[in-house]
Design an enzyme around this catalytic site. Structure first.
Site, short mmCIF file in Angstrom:
data_model
loop_
_atom_site.label_atom_id
_atom_site.label_comp_id
_atom_site.label_asym_id
_atom_site.label_seq_id
_atom_site.Cartn_x
_atom_site.Cartn_y
_atom_site.Cartn_z
N LYS A 1 28.59 35.94 40.11
CA LYS A 1 28.10 35.09 39.03
C LYS A 1 27.17 35.92 38.14
O LYS A 1 26.56 36.86 38.65
CB LYS A 1 27.39 33.85 39.55
CG LYS A 1 26.29 34.07 40.58
CD LYS A 1 25.08 34.88 40.29
CE LYS A 1 24.26 34.50 39.08
NZ LYS A 1 22.98 35.32 39.04
N SER B 1 32.67 52.76 43.04
CA SER B 1 31.35 52.78 42.42
C SER B 1 31.12 54.18 41.91
O SER B 1 31.53 55.15 42.56
CB SER B 1 30.29 52.40 43.47
OG SER B 1 29.22 51.70 42.91
N ARG B 2 30.45 54.29 40.75
CA ARG B 2 30.28 55.62 40.17
C ARG B 2 29.33 56.47 41.01
O ARG B 2 29.50 57.67 41.13
CB ARG B 2 29.78 55.50 38.73
CG ARG B 2 30.76 54.76 37.83
CD ARG B 2 30.10 54.26 36.58
NE ARG B 2 28.87 53.55 36.89
CZ ARG B 2 27.99 53.14 36.00
NH1 ARG B 2 28.21 53.35 34.72
NH2 ARG B 2 26.89 52.50 36.37
N ASP C 1 20.25 34.41 33.96
CA ASP C 1 20.95 34.99 35.12
C ASP C 1 20.56 34.26 36.41
O ASP C 1 21.45 33.81 37.14
CB ASP C 1 20.67 36.51 35.21
CG ASP C 1 21.30 37.12 36.44
OD1 ASP C 1 22.45 37.58 36.37
OD2 ASP C 1 20.65 37.10 37.53
N ILE D 1 23.17 43.62 44.96
CA ILE D 1 23.75 42.45 45.61
C ILE D 1 24.88 42.84 46.58
O ILE D 1 25.07 42.18 47.61
CB ILE D 1 24.22 41.38 44.59
CG1 ILE D 1 24.37 40.03 45.25
CG2 ILE D 1 25.51 41.79 43.87
CD1 ILE D 1 23.12 39.48 45.88
P1 NAP Z 1 22.97 46.28 39.95
O1 NAP Z 1 22.48 46.70 41.29
O2 NAP Z 1 22.19 46.72 38.75
O3 NAP Z 1 24.47 46.72 39.68
C1 NAP Z 1 25.47 46.81 40.66
C2 NAP Z 1 26.25 48.12 40.52
O4 NAP Z 1 27.16 48.02 39.44
C3 NAP Z 1 25.38 49.31 40.17
O5 NAP Z 1 24.75 49.84 41.31
C4 NAP Z 1 26.36 50.28 39.54
O6 NAP Z 1 26.96 51.08 40.55
C5 NAP Z 1 27.42 49.35 38.93
N1 NAP Z 1 27.26 49.32 37.48
C6 NAP Z 1 26.14 49.02 36.77
N2 NAP Z 1 26.38 49.11 35.45
C7 NAP Z 1 27.68 49.48 35.32
C8 NAP Z 1 28.50 49.74 34.20
N3 NAP Z 1 28.05 49.64 32.95
N4 NAP Z 1 29.78 50.11 34.44
C9 NAP Z 1 30.25 50.22 35.70
N5 NAP Z 1 29.49 50.00 36.79
C10 NAP Z 1 28.22 49.61 36.60
O7 NAP Z 1 23.11 44.70 39.87
P2 NAP Z 1 23.03 43.58 41.02
O8 NAP Z 1 21.65 43.12 41.18
O9 NAP Z 1 23.77 44.04 42.22
O10 NAP Z 1 23.81 42.39 40.27
C11 NAP Z 1 25.19 42.44 40.06
C12 NAP Z 1 25.70 41.02 39.86
O11 NAP Z 1 25.33 40.24 41.00
C13 NAP Z 1 25.07 40.31 38.65
O12 NAP Z 1 26.02 39.55 37.98
C14 NAP Z 1 24.00 39.43 39.27
O13 NAP Z 1 23.79 38.25 38.51
C15 NAP Z 1 24.62 39.09 40.60
N6 NAP Z 1 23.62 38.74 41.61
C16 NAP Z 1 22.51 39.52 41.78
C17 NAP Z 1 21.52 39.13 42.68
C18 NAP Z 1 20.25 39.94 42.88
O14 NAP Z 1 19.39 39.49 43.66
N7 NAP Z 1 20.08 41.09 42.26
C19 NAP Z 1 21.69 37.95 43.43
C20 NAP Z 1 22.87 37.22 43.29
C21 NAP Z 1 23.83 37.62 42.37
P3 NAP Z 1 27.40 52.61 40.24
O15 NAP Z 1 26.33 53.19 39.37
O16 NAP Z 1 27.50 53.23 41.59
O17 NAP Z 1 28.72 52.49 39.52
#
Ligand code: NAP
Length: 309
Positions: free
Chosen positions: A94, A40-41, A172, A18
């Site tokens: 969110k 970010s890690r 979610d 996101i």
């Molecule tokens: P994601 O790509 O899986 O996670 C975002 C980043 O967070 C990861 O690339 C990772 O970066 C870091 N991360 C993951 N687990 C972690 C942990 N345990 N500790 C520390 N850092 C961690 O998820 P996303 O899809 O972007 O979603 C993130 C949020 O945005 C959620 O709450 C989701 O509901 C919301 N959202 C998502 C979407 C969608 O389409 N996917 C749409 C709207 C809102 P590093 O490994 O580089 O640290």
């Protein structure tokens, strides 16, 4: 409207799907914000100062007063708490956290520290939502039918956190529908029953049926391939309204409404964050999360086929 004279420095935390899809482009186009660092890690943004460790970032860059947390909900509380203790303004993706108690603690801390906390709900910023809300003020709502069906493999490819405790499963995306519902209904409703379908190998539901007071019902399903459905259909005493495509389109009495030019959901969220920081205010509405918590408390568990990405 721009609230800052000079763009304010902001750091994006958790560079994943996101952040790349929405936050980085929205910040790049905003007159209010200067993306000054990422934390970010593994991830980063080309040309932007990158940190791997959040404590080290907070120590090294006290001049960056605002952080936007795009992490999954499970690690978000610890990051938010550290940021607030370090007197940073905090914007949350969110759902804002894993639990309501976490959110109450963050609200208390933000108030104590005198900084802004913004629990953002991107779907509330969809083009048709404000218009639907003002139309409903003039009508009596007789029932609502929400259909939110999408393909988890498309929107959360390989993201096992959505099926881990605290990841909320199909809630979610479902919470996006609930964020719109709680924004547009003139009178609040409450959950009265739910069926939650858990894959036998997972800890969160992949589908759900929710029933609320006021003849409001919702079906969420993460197994929909092909066309995706994000509809909210509303019966009123003066005819039907429908929000479609996640709130991007509005129909009134069956007729498509022309909507005002709209900056987009994430540009609108960042404009709101600029406004809140400028005014020294917070915005934390937990109504959508209360419905999810209630569904988890009241819901009947049904075990369904295992799910693998
Ligand atoms: P994601 O790509 O899986 O996670 C975002 C980043 O967070 C990861 O690339 C990772 O970066 C870091 N991360 C993951 N687990 C972690 C942990 N345990 N500790 C520390 N850092 C961690 O998820 P996303 O899809 O972007 O979603 C993130 C949020 O945005 C959620 O709450 C989701 O509901 C919301 N959202 C998502 C979407 C969608 O389409 N996917 C749409 C709207 C809102 P590093 O490994 O580089 O640290």
């Amino acid at each position: 409207m721009s609230y800052a004279k000079e763009p304010r420095k902001i750091a994006l935390v958790g560079i994943g799907k996101i952040a790349r899809d929405q936050h980085v482009p929205a910040l790049a186009a905003s007159p209010d914000w200067d993306l000054a660092a990422t934390v970010s890690r593994k991830g980063g943004v080309e040309g932007i100062e990158a940190h791997e460790d959040f404590d080290a970032f907070l120590e090294a860059r006290p001049d960056i007063e605002v952080v936007s947390l795009c992490l999954p909900p499970q690690p978000r509380f610890d990051y938010a708490k550290k940021a607030l203790l370090a007197r940073r303004h905090v914007m949350l993706e969110k759902p804002p956290g894993q639990t309501l108690a976490e959110m109450h603690e963050l609200e208390r801390l933000a108030a104590k520290q005198g900084v802004t906390l913004y629990a953002s709900w991107h779907s509330r910023m969809a083009a048709g939502v404000a218009a639907a809300r003002s139309r409903l003020v003039e009508r009596v709502v007789q029932g609502v039918c929400i259909t939110w069906k999408e393909d988890v493999r498309k929107w959360h490819p390989g993201q096992d956190w959505v099926f881990a405790p605290g990841g909320m499963g199909v809630m979610d995306p479902g919470i996006n529908a609930l964020s719109i519902l709680t924004e547009i209904l003139p009178e609040p409703v409450h959950l009265v029953a739910a069926d939650l379908e858990f894959p036998e190998n997972r800890d969160t539901p992949i589908a759900a049926r929710l029933e609320f007071s006021g003849h409001v019902s919702a079906v969420f399903d993460w197994r929909q391939e092909g066309p995706q459905t994000w509809d909210i259909e509303i019966e009123t005493n003066k005819g039907p309204l429908a929000l479609r495509e996640g709130g991007a389109r509005l129909e009134v009495d069956g007729a498509e409404q022309e909507l005002l030019d709209h900056p987009g959901e994430y540009p609108s969220l960042y404009a709101r964050m600029a406004e809140l920081v400028g005014r020294g205010e917070s915005d934390v509405d937990l109504a959508p999360m209360i419905h999810v918590a209630d569904a988890m408390t009241l819901g009947r568990r049904v075990t369904v086929a295992p799910f693998e990405f």
